[in-house]
Structures are given as structure tokens and as C-alpha cells.
Design an enzyme around this catalytic site. Sequence first.
Site, PDB file in Angstrom:
ATOM      1  N   TYR A  75     -13.385  49.274 -49.208  1.00  0.00           N
ATOM      2  CA  TYR A  75     -14.468  48.687 -49.995  1.00  0.00           C
ATOM      3  C   TYR A  75     -14.668  49.419 -51.325  1.00  0.00           C
ATOM      4  O   TYR A  75     -15.762  49.386 -51.892  1.00  0.00           O
ATOM      5  CB  TYR A  75     -15.764  48.680 -49.175  1.00  0.00           C
ATOM      6  CG  TYR A  75     -15.854  47.534 -48.176  1.00  0.00           C
ATOM      7  CD1 TYR A  75     -15.875  46.206 -48.613  1.00  0.00           C
ATOM      8  CD2 TYR A  75     -15.955  47.775 -46.818  1.00  0.00           C
ATOM      9  CE1 TYR A  75     -15.966  45.154 -47.712  1.00  0.00           C
ATOM     10  CE2 TYR A  75     -16.059  46.713 -45.909  1.00  0.00           C
ATOM     11  CZ  TYR A  75     -16.063  45.406 -46.366  1.00  0.00           C
ATOM     12  OH  TYR A  75     -16.162  44.353 -45.485  1.00  0.00           O
ATOM     13  N   HIS A  85     -15.219  39.695 -42.302  1.00  0.00           N
ATOM     14  CA  HIS A  85     -14.710  39.896 -43.661  1.00  0.00           C
ATOM     15  C   HIS A  85     -13.522  38.968 -43.856  1.00  0.00           C
ATOM     16  O   HIS A  85     -12.741  38.765 -42.927  1.00  0.00           O
ATOM     17  CB  HIS A  85     -14.239  41.346 -43.867  1.00  0.00           C
ATOM     18  CG  HIS A  85     -13.400  41.506 -45.106  1.00  0.00           C
ATOM     19  ND1 HIS A  85     -13.967  41.749 -46.331  1.00  0.00           N
ATOM     20  CD2 HIS A  85     -12.061  41.378 -45.323  1.00  0.00           C
ATOM     21  CE1 HIS A  85     -12.993  41.788 -47.243  1.00  0.00           C
ATOM     22  NE2 HIS A  85     -11.844  41.571 -46.648  1.00  0.00           N
ATOM     23  N   LYS A 106     -16.295  42.418 -37.772  1.00  0.00           N
ATOM     24  CA  LYS A 106     -16.999  43.669 -38.066  1.00  0.00           C
ATOM     25  C   LYS A 106     -17.686  44.248 -36.816  1.00  0.00           C
ATOM     26  O   LYS A 106     -17.900  43.539 -35.829  1.00  0.00           O
ATOM     27  CB  LYS A 106     -18.023  43.418 -39.178  1.00  0.00           C
ATOM     28  CG  LYS A 106     -17.385  43.027 -40.522  1.00  0.00           C
ATOM     29  CD  LYS A 106     -18.446  42.926 -41.610  1.00  0.00           C
ATOM     30  CE  LYS A 106     -17.844  42.614 -42.967  1.00  0.00           C
ATOM     31  NZ  LYS A 106     -18.867  42.668 -44.036  1.00  0.00           N
ATOM     32  N   ASN A 128     -22.732  41.265 -41.413  1.00  0.00           N
ATOM     33  CA  ASN A 128     -22.500  39.818 -41.452  1.00  0.00           C
ATOM     34  C   ASN A 128     -21.229  39.390 -40.725  1.00  0.00           C
ATOM     35  O   ASN A 128     -20.624  38.370 -41.037  1.00  0.00           O
ATOM     36  CB  ASN A 128     -22.540  39.321 -42.904  1.00  0.00           C
ATOM     37  CG  ASN A 128     -21.534  40.023 -43.786  1.00  0.00           C
ATOM     38  OD1 ASN A 128     -20.728  40.826 -43.304  1.00  0.00           O
ATOM     39  ND2 ASN A 128     -21.546  39.722 -45.074  1.00  0.00           N
ATOM     40  N   GLU A 186      -4.957  43.832 -48.775  1.00  0.00           N
ATOM     41  CA  GLU A 186      -5.704  44.128 -47.544  1.00  0.00           C
ATOM     42  C   GLU A 186      -4.820  44.009 -46.310  1.00  0.00           C
ATOM     43  O   GLU A 186      -4.967  44.794 -45.361  1.00  0.00           O
ATOM     44  CB  GLU A 186      -6.928  43.209 -47.456  1.00  0.00           C
ATOM     45  CG  GLU A 186      -7.969  43.566 -48.520  1.00  0.00           C
ATOM     46  CD  GLU A 186      -9.146  42.613 -48.611  1.00  0.00           C
ATOM     47  OE1 GLU A 186     -10.058  42.890 -49.406  1.00  0.00           O
ATOM     48  OE2 GLU A 186      -9.177  41.584 -47.891  1.00  0.00           O
TER      49      GLU A 186
HETATM   50  O1  CDP Z   1     -17.815  40.019 -47.746  1.00  0.00           O
HETATM   51  P1  CDP Z   1     -17.968  39.204 -49.014  1.00  0.00           P
HETATM   52  O2  CDP Z   1     -16.676  39.109 -49.801  1.00  0.00           O
HETATM   53  O3  CDP Z   1     -18.578  37.855 -48.755  1.00  0.00           O
HETATM   54  O4  CDP Z   1     -19.052  39.954 -49.935  1.00  0.00           O
HETATM   55  P2  CDP Z   1     -18.900  41.138 -51.002  1.00  0.00           P
HETATM   56  O5  CDP Z   1     -19.795  40.821 -52.147  1.00  0.00           O
HETATM   57  O6  CDP Z   1     -17.463  41.418 -51.284  1.00  0.00           O
HETATM   58  O7  CDP Z   1     -19.542  42.383 -50.241  1.00  0.00           O
HETATM   59  C1  CDP Z   1     -18.818  43.086 -49.242  1.00  0.00           C
HETATM   60  C2  CDP Z   1     -19.753  43.380 -48.096  1.00  0.00           C
HETATM   61  O8  CDP Z   1     -20.789  44.268 -48.547  1.00  0.00           O
HETATM   62  C3  CDP Z   1     -20.521  42.179 -47.544  1.00  0.00           C
HETATM   63  O9  CDP Z   1     -19.775  41.398 -46.642  1.00  0.00           O
HETATM   64  C4  CDP Z   1     -21.689  42.856 -46.870  1.00  0.00           C
HETATM   65  O10 CDP Z   1     -21.321  43.423 -45.616  1.00  0.00           O
HETATM   66  C5  CDP Z   1     -21.994  44.006 -47.850  1.00  0.00           C
HETATM   67  N1  CDP Z   1     -23.059  43.654 -48.799  1.00  0.00           N
HETATM   68  C6  CDP Z   1     -24.353  44.145 -48.584  1.00  0.00           C
HETATM   69  O11 CDP Z   1     -24.588  44.878 -47.613  1.00  0.00           O
HETATM   70  N2  CDP Z   1     -25.378  43.809 -49.467  1.00  0.00           N
HETATM   71  C7  CDP Z   1     -25.134  43.029 -50.524  1.00  0.00           C
HETATM   72  N3  CDP Z   1     -26.132  42.730 -51.354  1.00  0.00           N
HETATM   73  C8  CDP Z   1     -23.842  42.530 -50.757  1.00  0.00           C
HETATM   74  C9  CDP Z   1     -22.822  42.850 -49.874  1.00  0.00           C
HETATM   75 MG    MG Z   2     -15.624  40.536 -50.861  1.00  0.00          MG
END
Ligand code: CDP
Ligand code: MG
Length: 140
Positions: free
Chosen positions: A51, A117, A11, A114, A128
Amino acid sequence: MAIERTFSMIKPDATRRNLTGKIVDRLESAGLRVVAQKRIRITRAQAEAFYGVHRERPFFGELVETMTAGPVVVQVLEGENAILKNREVMGATDPSKAEPGTIRKDFAVSIGENSAHGSDGPDTAKQEIAFFFSESEITG
Ligand code: CDP
Ligand code: MG
């Protein structure tokens, strides 16, 4: 164990801090092979579509902002159990909950920024990968 492919993205918070090589090292050291890779800027429309599942979530606007704030490195990773292995190497979404030694524990700025991805299952991996790569760009 079957050889799988998964989609990975480094990212903008990580490319900004010049962490691409360090993150690739974590992936390769875990036995994952980079079989396609390119550094690109994604458009707002691409970030919103990629997303799309999170469109109604409160963090969606900020997520799209941070994902378009700088270059990303999109990758296809291949290996045994690649989807789960990549998720393990990345660590939990929230870096404060991620295991020591994971990418997110060691490099993430925040839950939003973070650093990495990774696809969460076989269907999303397929979608994807196809979102960013044509079959001819992937060489195992
Ligand atoms: O990336 P991952 O699959 O672990 O998490 P996700 O639940 O699919 O969320 C996608 C992305 O949204 C995360 O990697 C974060 O960058 C963002 N996110 C956030 O900003 N705040 C949250 N509470 C949850 C996710
Ligand atoms: Mg995810």
C-alpha cells in the site's frame, strides 16, 4: 474482449468472519476464474510496501494494522475484462456508497475494513500479482 488477469485479496476482516467461500462464490459467479490462491499472513513490511502509494494518507497506519491483524487470501483471477469486472463485483471503497449485491455492500465492516482488495488497472494488476506469486504458481 481480451482475457485479463487481476490480483485480488480477501482481507483479514473477512477471513476472521469465515467469509472466504462466500466471497469466492461472488467472484466465480461473475465469471472470474481463480487461477492461483493462497492463505497467508502478511508482514508489516509487506503491507507497507503493498500500500506504498497511500503512505502519506491519514488512514495509512490503521490500514497497515488491519491488513496484518489476521490471515489474508491472495488470489489471481482470470477472465474477460477481469480487472474492471472484479472492481464491479467488489463495489465502492466506502461500503455505504457501494451498490447493492456487491461484496463490500454486503460484507464490509467499514471503509477501512472493507473485506476485499482488487487491482485498479493493468499496471497495478501486473505488479500486485508479481508481489505475491511466481509464474509457476499460476495455472489457468
Ligand atoms: O481498495 P480501493 O482501491 O477501493 O481503495 P483505495 O483508495 O486504493 O484505498 C486502499 C484501502 O485503504 C481501502 O480499500 C481501504 O481499506 C483503505 N482506506 C481507508 O481506510 N480510508 C479511506 N478514506 C480510503 C481508503
Ligand atoms: Mg486501490
